[in-house]
Design a protein around this motif. Structure first.
Motif, short mmCIF file in Angstrom:
data_model
loop_
_atom_site.label_atom_id
_atom_site.label_comp_id
_atom_site.label_asym_id
_atom_site.label_seq_id
_atom_site.Cartn_x
_atom_site.Cartn_y
_atom_site.Cartn_z
N HIS A 6 -8.63 0.70 -9.42
CA HIS A 6 -8.82 1.69 -8.27
C HIS A 6 -10.02 2.26 -8.97
CE1 HIS A 6 -7.62 3.07 -4.50
NE2 HIS A 6 -8.43 4.31 -4.80
N HIS A 63 -10.27 5.57 4.62
CA HIS A 63 -9.20 6.46 3.82
C HIS A 63 -8.51 7.38 4.85
CE1 HIS A 63 -8.04 9.34 0.82
NE2 HIS A 63 -8.45 8.55 -0.17
N GLY A 95 -9.34 -1.62 1.70
CA GLY A 95 -8.88 -0.19 1.14
C GLY A 95 -9.92 0.52 0.89
N GLU A 96 -9.63 1.67 0.78
CA GLU A 96 -8.45 2.56 0.60
C GLU A 96 -7.95 2.84 1.83
OE1 GLU A 96 -6.73 6.19 -1.82
OE2 GLU A 96 -8.85 5.56 -2.19
N HIS A 136 -3.18 4.18 -0.35
CA HIS A 136 -3.01 5.60 -0.59
C HIS A 136 -1.69 6.24 -0.28
CE1 HIS A 136 -4.98 9.81 -0.94
NE2 HIS A 136 -3.98 9.80 -0.19
N HIS A 159 -1.57 2.34 -4.60
CA HIS A 159 -2.38 3.17 -5.75
C HIS A 159 -1.69 4.51 -5.90
CE1 HIS A 159 -5.37 6.03 -6.37
NE2 HIS A 159 -5.61 6.50 -5.29
#
Length: 268
Positions: A6, A63, A95-96, A136, A159
């Protein structure tokens, strides 16, 4: 050999020197750097950057911190981008994505509901395309788990994990791996260090989240992916294992969490 699972290599903090940052990591033994997208605006950026550096792969997603300004059309654009990326060996997952209930305004209705909607829709994309997820998870472990139980995805990584042992086991039971990085290097991070020391080693992957979550020796400076080997040293010390064993295990775990790494063309 190491894998940074990451790293926001396209971040502005690197001052346009992302290629040299990636090269420094390669010189340190980091064979793969996973670069997650954060919003529709950088889908193309992370893909291009992964192609430009010699050790980059990428993921596509929205995100939670960017959900407030996102539109439902961004989800359609994400599906289109995923379809176009499936033939790219450097594309490794979704992702994220996730939920953030640490930022006060994000945990209030209606942004909480919008976050959950975007998260569940992106989980469906991961399920439909058979792709792992980069999650996340900030003050949202139980709600994330609720969605994962409802929408089953083929693995991935929670993560910067910072939950309880019970929550950790729940993620593991759902086929997820847990990411540990700079936070683990602070002696006062007692819970994270206990998790890193006592959870099953096959569940653990390493990450930087660069340029964020700098390790103790860099804090409060900018984090970089070449710090992975030294972060790995901390994990080895916590577990009482030889460094090479930790390097081999966490790299194998990254390949298990992100199966497309094996066909990326990188020397893993």
């Amino acid at each position: 050999m190491w894998v940074d699972t990451h790293c926001h290599l396209d971040a502005g903090e690197f001052g346009g020197h992302s290629a040299s940052v990636a090269d420094d990591a390669a010189q340190a033994g980091v064979r793969a750097i996973v670069i997650p997208a954060i919003a529709r605006v950088n889908f193309g950026t992370v893909a291009q950057l992964a192609r430009e550096v010699g050790n980059g792969v990428y993921a596509l997603g929205i995100h939670p911190l960017y959900v407030p300004t996102a539109q439902e059309s961004d989800l359609k654009a994400l599906r289109t981008a995923i379809e176009g990326a499936l033939a790219d060996p450097l594309f490794i997952g979704i992702g994220e994505i996730g939920l953030d209930f640490f930022v006060p305004e994000l945990k209030e209705t209606p942004l909480r509901e919008k976050q959950e909607f975007f998260f569940s829709e992106q989980l469906k994309l991961a399920r439909d395309f058979g792709l792992p997820v980069l999650l996340h998870v900030r003050r949202s472990q139980d709600i994330i788990l609720k969605h994962l139980r409802r929408i089953r995805v083929p693995g991935g990584i929670a993560h910067a994990f910072n939950g309880s042992f019970q929550q950790a086991q729940a993620f593991i039971d759902l086929g997820l791996h847990l990411g540990f990085g700079g936070a683990m290097t602070f002696p006062r991070s007692l819970q994270i260090r206990r998790l890193a020391a006592e959870l099953p080693l096959p569940a653990i992957v390493l990450e930087t989240d660069a340029p964020d979550i700098s390790p103790a020796w860099r804090h409060p400076g900018i984090n970089t992916p070449d710090q992975i080997p030294r972060i790995g040293e901390v994990l080895a010390e916590l577990r009482g294992l030889p460094l090479q064993e930790v390097a081999a295990a966490t790299s194998a775990n990254a390949r298990a969490a992100l199966p497309r790494l094996a066909s990326s063309g990188l020397s893993l």
